[in-house]
Write a protein that holds these residues in place. Structure first.
Motif, short mmCIF file in Angstrom:
data_model
loop_
_atom_site.label_atom_id
_atom_site.label_comp_id
_atom_site.label_asym_id
_atom_site.label_seq_id
_atom_site.Cartn_x
_atom_site.Cartn_y
_atom_site.Cartn_z
N MET A 81 12.91 10.56 -7.46
CA MET A 81 12.21 10.95 -8.70
C MET A 81 10.80 11.43 -8.40
O MET A 81 10.27 12.29 -9.11
CB MET A 81 12.14 9.75 -9.66
N LEU A 82 10.20 10.87 -7.36
CA LEU A 82 8.83 11.28 -6.98
C LEU A 82 8.83 12.46 -6.02
O LEU A 82 7.77 12.99 -5.68
CB LEU A 82 8.11 10.10 -6.31
N GLY A 83 10.00 12.82 -5.55
CA GLY A 83 10.08 13.91 -4.56
C GLY A 83 9.64 13.47 -3.18
O GLY A 83 9.33 14.31 -2.32
N LEU A 84 9.61 12.15 -2.93
CA LEU A 84 9.24 11.67 -1.60
C LEU A 84 10.35 11.96 -0.60
O LEU A 84 10.11 12.08 0.60
CB LEU A 84 8.94 10.16 -1.62
N ILE A 85 11.58 11.99 -1.11
CA ILE A 85 12.71 12.45 -0.29
C ILE A 85 13.50 13.47 -1.10
O ILE A 85 13.41 13.49 -2.32
CB ILE A 85 13.64 11.29 0.17
N LYS A 86 14.25 14.29 -0.38
CA LYS A 86 15.01 15.32 -1.07
C LYS A 86 16.50 15.03 -0.97
O LYS A 86 16.97 14.54 0.06
CB LYS A 86 14.71 16.69 -0.46
N PRO A 87 17.25 15.32 -2.03
CA PRO A 87 18.69 15.05 -1.97
C PRO A 87 19.42 16.09 -1.11
O PRO A 87 18.90 17.19 -0.91
CB PRO A 87 19.12 15.16 -3.43
N ASN A 88 20.61 15.72 -0.62
CA ASN A 88 21.42 16.69 0.11
C ASN A 88 21.98 17.73 -0.84
O ASN A 88 22.13 18.90 -0.49
CB ASN A 88 22.57 15.99 0.84
N VAL B 198 16.68 17.28 -9.23
CA VAL B 198 15.87 16.25 -9.90
C VAL B 198 14.87 16.99 -10.79
O VAL B 198 14.10 17.82 -10.30
CB VAL B 198 15.11 15.38 -8.87
N PHE B 199 14.92 16.70 -12.09
CA PHE B 199 14.00 17.35 -13.03
C PHE B 199 12.95 16.37 -13.51
O PHE B 199 13.28 15.23 -13.86
CB PHE B 199 14.78 17.88 -14.24
N VAL B 200 11.69 16.81 -13.50
CA VAL B 200 10.62 16.01 -14.10
C VAL B 200 9.99 16.87 -15.18
O VAL B 200 9.47 17.96 -14.89
CB VAL B 200 9.56 15.59 -13.05
N ASP B 201 10.07 16.42 -16.42
CA ASP B 201 9.59 17.19 -17.58
C ASP B 201 10.10 18.63 -17.54
O ASP B 201 9.34 19.58 -17.74
CB ASP B 201 8.04 17.18 -17.63
N GLY B 202 11.36 18.77 -17.21
CA GLY B 202 12.01 20.08 -17.23
C GLY B 202 11.85 20.91 -15.98
O GLY B 202 12.45 21.98 -15.85
N THR B 203 11.04 20.45 -15.01
CA THR B 203 10.85 21.22 -13.77
C THR B 203 11.75 20.66 -12.67
O THR B 203 11.72 19.45 -12.42
CB THR B 203 9.38 21.13 -13.29
N ASP B 204 12.52 21.53 -12.05
CA ASP B 204 13.35 21.10 -10.92
C ASP B 204 12.42 20.91 -9.71
O ASP B 204 11.84 21.87 -9.20
CB ASP B 204 14.40 22.18 -10.63
N ILE B 205 12.28 19.66 -9.26
CA ILE B 205 11.34 19.40 -8.17
C ILE B 205 11.97 19.50 -6.79
O ILE B 205 11.27 19.45 -5.78
CB ILE B 205 10.63 18.03 -8.33
N THR B 206 13.28 19.66 -6.74
CA THR B 206 13.93 19.67 -5.41
C THR B 206 13.51 20.83 -4.51
O THR B 206 13.37 20.62 -3.31
CB THR B 206 15.47 19.60 -5.54
N PRO B 207 13.28 22.04 -5.05
CA PRO B 207 12.87 23.09 -4.10
C PRO B 207 11.36 23.13 -3.83
O PRO B 207 10.91 23.95 -3.05
CB PRO B 207 13.32 24.38 -4.81
N LEU B 208 10.60 22.26 -4.50
CA LEU B 208 9.14 22.36 -4.39
C LEU B 208 8.64 21.85 -3.04
O LEU B 208 9.20 20.93 -2.45
CB LEU B 208 8.46 21.56 -5.51
N ARG B 209 7.53 22.47 -2.60
CA ARG B 209 6.89 22.02 -1.36
C ARG B 209 6.02 20.81 -1.66
O ARG B 209 5.66 20.57 -2.81
CB ARG B 209 6.04 23.16 -0.77
N GLU B 210 5.64 20.10 -0.58
CA GLU B 210 4.85 18.87 -0.73
C GLU B 210 3.60 19.10 -1.60
O GLU B 210 3.35 18.33 -2.52
CB GLU B 210 4.47 18.37 0.68
N THR B 211 2.87 20.17 -1.32
CA THR B 211 1.63 20.39 -2.06
C THR B 211 1.90 20.72 -3.53
O THR B 211 1.10 20.41 -4.39
CB THR B 211 0.80 21.53 -1.43
N GLU B 212 3.06 21.34 -3.80
CA GLU B 212 3.41 21.67 -5.18
C GLU B 212 3.84 20.42 -5.96
O GLU B 212 3.83 20.41 -7.19
CB GLU B 212 4.54 22.71 -5.21
N LEU B 213 4.23 19.40 -5.20
CA LEU B 213 4.70 18.17 -5.84
C LEU B 213 3.56 17.27 -6.32
O LEU B 213 3.75 16.45 -7.21
CB LEU B 213 5.57 17.37 -4.86
N TYR B 214 2.38 17.42 -5.71
CA TYR B 214 1.29 16.49 -6.04
C TYR B 214 0.96 16.44 -7.53
O TYR B 214 0.85 15.37 -8.10
CB TYR B 214 0.03 16.80 -5.20
#
Lengths: 265, 244
Positions: free
Chosen positions: B47-54, B58-74
């Motif tokens: 949920m925090l994007g600390l790990i990525k699924p195979n 994972v959506f947070v407030d409508g944004t798919d966080i799985t393709p995001l880079r570390e800096t975009e996740l902050y």
């Protein structure tokens, strides 16, 4: 039976090679991120100052001890050897070149690999297994910018004066022994030192400082970040960091000398 | 709102999560229940994007966080607060410094406001008099309260708790659960609680999901757990604590 053994060996070797290459890739990306976050140095200036104290000021005693012992030892041993050939007046020249080009920076590098590198590995490893690094990431802080970049910047800045100190202490101790042990006239010793030391000798010496700073900081920090498996894991990652960085310091020492001496007049 | 959509996660050859879908709405407390080592904490890290699924999203407030880079996740992570199982307090910092760390670090608030918020949090968490202590000098329950305070202090929308009462004595556990329950009433926060203690679920959560062998076998209102007929749920309702 031998076929099964060969197959298992082949499988192990493939897995280890794959692991090694993946690790190398991760290390490369980790190092790039440490450099790319350098513009945030102003934000982390307190961490930078803390690390500069740890790797700089607090490392002075160990750098002095190693430089003085190797300078003294060089003076005694080389002096004895030169005496056999009646060339004791060359003592200043031979010790200065060895200390300034090679042994001063190399010993400083090895000592800092043990001191600064082990501290980095243990501290960051403990932070990793207690999820403190995950906590930084979870709350939106880049752990590499906060924890690694200030260490790298501090090492890049502080290793240069430490090399100067190591060279100076090594030369002074060599002179002291030459004058008191080999009964050499101070004028003869120092006249063989300064006119003989060329700019390239100082380039070799001072170029090693940033190279060692990068190797020691990044290798030890990367191993700290990769720690897993509880306190034993922290121990393993710390040891790995020191062994790898010390080995790389030795290799880099050779290549920096070789490249500079071959390309500079 | 946080949503896991058909998430699969493997560690080596072992499949930890199998096609897991889960939604956590704002202003609700959702508990994820399951035996130890089944992958509950992994869900929080996803949920925090600390790990990525195979696979899956994972959506947070409508944004798919799985393709995001570390800096975009902050910035996305800053919408959530996380309370780690082992608290993950910075052991070289005092309690006040731990509480104020992310305010100074990420929000760059004026020092006066940071100090005000830290004082408020110290009061809310019942840590008066311990401001200048290091975490090692505090009891387990107090450390947990500091960890909760640290997660709350920058006013996130959602707070994630990883085994909030694990290893605590009954009195401290009750206090922590009381603190969690009061959050929604006072701050209107959403929360995800990962636990293996079924009493914690009934005392705090509106919704519960049960994770068993990498799959969600129940996802509904907490009171409906009693009507579930899955043998594993029946067994945990009778045993109360999952140490399987």
């Amino acid at each position: 039976m031998p076929l099964a053994f060969i197959r298992s060996l082949e499988r192990d070797l493939t897995l280890k090679t794959k692991d090694f290459l993946l690790n190398l890739q991760e290390f490369f990306l980790f190092s790039m991120r440490a450099f790319f976050t350098m513009p945030k140095l102003r934000r982390y200036w307190r961490d930078f100052l803390d690390q500069a104290t740890i790797c700089g000021t607090e490392s002075i005693p160990i750098v002095l001890v190693s430089a003085i012992s190797i300078g003294s030892l060089m003076s005694i041993e080389v002096g004895n050897l030169l005496e056999e050939f009646g060339a004791k007046t060359m003592l200043g020249r031979s010790t200065s070149i060895t200390v300034v080009r090679e042994l001063g920076p190399l010993l400083m590098g090895l000592m800092l690999s043990a001191r600064f590198g082990s501290r980095n590995g243990a501290e960051l490893g403990a932070m990793q297994i207690s999820e403190q690094i995950d906590a930084l990431r979870a709350f939106g802080t880049d752990p590499i910018a906060k924890l690694v970049m200030p260490r790298l910047a501090a090492a890049l800045v502080m290793f240069i004066p430490l090399v100067a100190l190591s060279d100076f202490a090594g030369l002074q101790s060599a002179a002291l022994l030459a004058i008191n042990y080999h009964k050499l006239d101070p004028g003869i010793f120092w006249n063989a030192v300064y006119p003989r030391l060329a700019p390239k000798d100082f380039v070799v010496s001072f170029l090693k400082a940033p190279v060692f700073a990068i190797i020691i900081t990044l290798v030890s920090s990367f191993n700290g970040f990769s720690a897993k498996g509880g306190t034993a894991g922290v121990g393993r990652s710390t040891i790995k960091g020191i062994v790898v960085s010390s080995g790389l310091v030795l290799v880099a020492n050779f290549y920096v000398s070789k490249v500079v001496l071959e390309n500079m007049k | 709102m946080i949503e896991l959509r058909n998430v699969t996660l493997k560690y080596g050859d072992k499949e930890i999560l199998k096609n897991v879908s889960l939604t956590v709405h704002d202003n609700t407390i959702k508990a994820i229940l399951g035996p130890s080592g089944v992958g509950k904490s992994t869900i929080l890290k996803l949920m925090l994007g600390l790990i990525k699924p195979n696979s899956g999203q994972v959506f947070v407030d409508g944004t798919d966080i799985t393709p995001l880079r570390e800096t975009e996740l902050y910035p996305i992570r800053r919408k959530m607060g996380m309370v780690f199982q082992g608290n993950a307090l910075f052991d070289s910092m005092t309690i006040s410094q731990n509480l104020g760390f992310f305010l100074r670090e990420n929000l760059k608030l004026p020092e006066k406001e940071v100090e005000e918020r830290v004082s408020e949090q110290i009061l809310f968490s019942g840590l008066e008099g311990y401001e200048d202590q290091l975490p090692e000098n505090l009891s387990g329950g107090m450390r947990k309260r500091v960890a909760i305070g640290r997660a709350l202090i920058f006013r996130p929308h959602m707070i994630l708790f990883d085994e909030p009462t694990a290893g605590l004595d009954p009195v401290s556990s009750k206090r922590i659960l009381g603190l969690i329950s009061s959050l929604r009433q006072e701050s209107n926060l959403g929360a995800v609680i990962v636990t293996h203690i079924i009493d914690d679920v009934f005392s705090t959560a509106d919704h519960a999901a049960v994770l068993y062998q990498g799959e969600i076998i129940f996802d509904d209102k907490t009171e409906n757990l009693h009507q579930a007929d899955h043998p594993f749920i029946r067994s945990i309702l009778s045993d109360k604590i999952l140490e399987l």
